[in-house]
Write a protein that holds these residues in place. Structure first.
Motif, PDB file in Angstrom:
ATOM      1  N   PRO A  57      15.976   5.084  18.256  1.00  0.00           N
ATOM      2  CA  PRO A  57      17.720   4.318  17.414  1.00  0.00           C
ATOM      3  C   PRO A  57      17.374   4.429  15.457  1.00  0.00           C
ATOM      4  O   PRO A  57      16.121   4.987  15.518  1.00  0.00           O
ATOM      5  N   GLN A  74      23.353  10.523  15.141  1.00  0.00           N
ATOM      6  CA  GLN A  74      25.055  10.616  14.730  1.00  0.00           C
ATOM      7  C   GLN A  74      24.352  12.808  15.119  1.00  0.00           C
ATOM      8  O   GLN A  74      25.488  12.962  15.443  1.00  0.00           O
ATOM      9  N   LEU A  96      25.605   7.747  21.804  1.00  0.00           N
ATOM     10  CA  LEU A  96      25.589   7.062  20.438  1.00  0.00           C
ATOM     11  C   LEU A  96      25.771   5.619  21.168  1.00  0.00           C
ATOM     12  O   LEU A  96      27.236   5.796  21.343  1.00  0.00           O
ATOM     13  N   ARG A  97      25.610   4.566  20.196  1.00  0.00           N
ATOM     14  CA  ARG A  97      25.590   3.640  21.626  1.00  0.00           C
ATOM     15  C   ARG A  97      24.494   2.636  21.225  1.00  0.00           C
ATOM     16  O   ARG A  97      23.313   2.668  20.398  1.00  0.00           O
ATOM     17  N   GLU A  98      24.447   0.966  21.134  1.00  0.00           N
ATOM     18  CA  GLU A  98      23.398  -0.202  21.080  1.00  0.00           C
ATOM     19  C   GLU A  98      22.251  -0.555  22.306  1.00  0.00           C
ATOM     20  O   GLU A  98      22.836   0.062  22.831  1.00  0.00           O
ATOM     21  N   GLN A 103      21.503   0.517  17.313  1.00  0.00           N
ATOM     22  CA  GLN A 103      22.231   2.003  17.158  1.00  0.00           C
ATOM     23  C   GLN A 103      21.555   2.879  17.313  1.00  0.00           C
ATOM     24  O   GLN A 103      20.265   3.289  16.413  1.00  0.00           O
TER      25      GLN A 103
END
Length: 281
Positions: A57, A74, A96-98, A103
């Motif tokens: 995270p 990123q 890349l995600r929640e 995120q």
């Protein structure tokens, strides 16, 4: 009563794995110790398929003086995108995600092959006495191993490592340690932990200096030539990279690729930064 036979998971394409990683339900299993930033081992489940993954995270990233805050995740994704563009696929599928803690980067977890089935992976790094690396090895440099004694750090003269050395030069990897090299099924070798990459300044720090100054292989030059075209303004890859790194970093990426093609040799240490990460593992 004999234990039930373990059924291996169904083979998935990279596209399927990316869908699973990006859209699957994430369950945190625990935290990976010893990392400078928060790394969580998780599972993701999507339409009946489940895989283990590493989740980093953004909220767990430690600030760095030479990188914008909150950008390491990123950069991990950007390294995957470049690896995929080369066709070498040296980085596990990464998105890349929640997640449960906001995120972050989500990357397929790679388990080492079973030594009983493969015979074990030959060593990739070693410390040797004397001043010559020996057959099958490339010299990195001398390191202090204890008070008053040095040893020669060497890595295997392995084409898989050589590809990773080229990738690291492209993405300007500031932290290629031995622990970031993962043997994978099928004899593959993958690289992980690409948060400190793509800086606009030269920050290449790696254990893979053994080919420094040597000509790039014909394969590498062909790959780099194609990559240069893929990074031209307006292309899909350039557009994707612009979402992940800064404009200055994207331009520096293009310049690094063009420079590698023009000089046609593996880079040498630049001299401004310590060339070998410490600790090396």
């Amino acid at each position: 009563m004999p234990a039930p036979e373990r059924i291996p998971p169904r083979s998935l394409t990279d596209a399927d794995l990316l869908t699973l990683l990006a859209g699957g339900t994430m369950t945190v299993l625990g935290q990976v110790g010893g990392a400078s930033n928060a790394v969580l081992r998780c599972t993701v489940e999507y339409e009946g398929e489940e895989r283990a993954c590493a989740y980093k995270p953004v909220a767990g990233e430690q600030p760095l003086w030479d990188f914008p805050d909150g950008t390491l995740a990123q950069r991990e994704v950007a390294a995957y995108e470049i690896s995929r563009a080369t066709g070498w696929d040296l980085v596990p599928p990464t998105v890349l995600r929640e997640g449960p803690y906001g995120q972050g980067m989500c990357q397929l977890w790679i388990d080492a092959p079973d030594p009983a089935e493969t015979g074990g992976e030959p060593p990739l790094l070693a410390l040797v006495e004397g001043e010559e690396p020996g057959e099958g090895w490339k010299a990195v440099g001398f390191v202090n191993v204890e008070e008053g004694r040095t040893a020669l750090l060497v890595h295997a003269d392995d084409p898989r490592l050589r590809r990773l050395a080229v990738l690291d030069a492209v993405i300007n990897n500031g932290d290629r340690k031995g622990g970031h090299l993962l043997p994978a099924p099928g004899g593959r070798l993958l690289g992980i932990d690409h948060g400190v990459t793509f800086n606009a300044e030269d920050k290449l720090r790696t254990l893979l200096w053994g080919w420094a100054g040597e000509p790039l292989t014909e394969e590498a030059l062909a790959v780099l030539g194609r990559l240069a075209a893929q990074l031209a303004p307006g292309t899909a890859l350039a557009t994707r990279m612009a979402e992940l790194i800064t404009p200055a970093e994207l331009e520096a990426l293009r310049e690094r690729v063009a420079g590698l093609v023009k000089r046609a040799v593996h880079p040498r240490p630049g001299g401004r930064w310590p060339p070998i990460p410490w600790p090396p593992v």
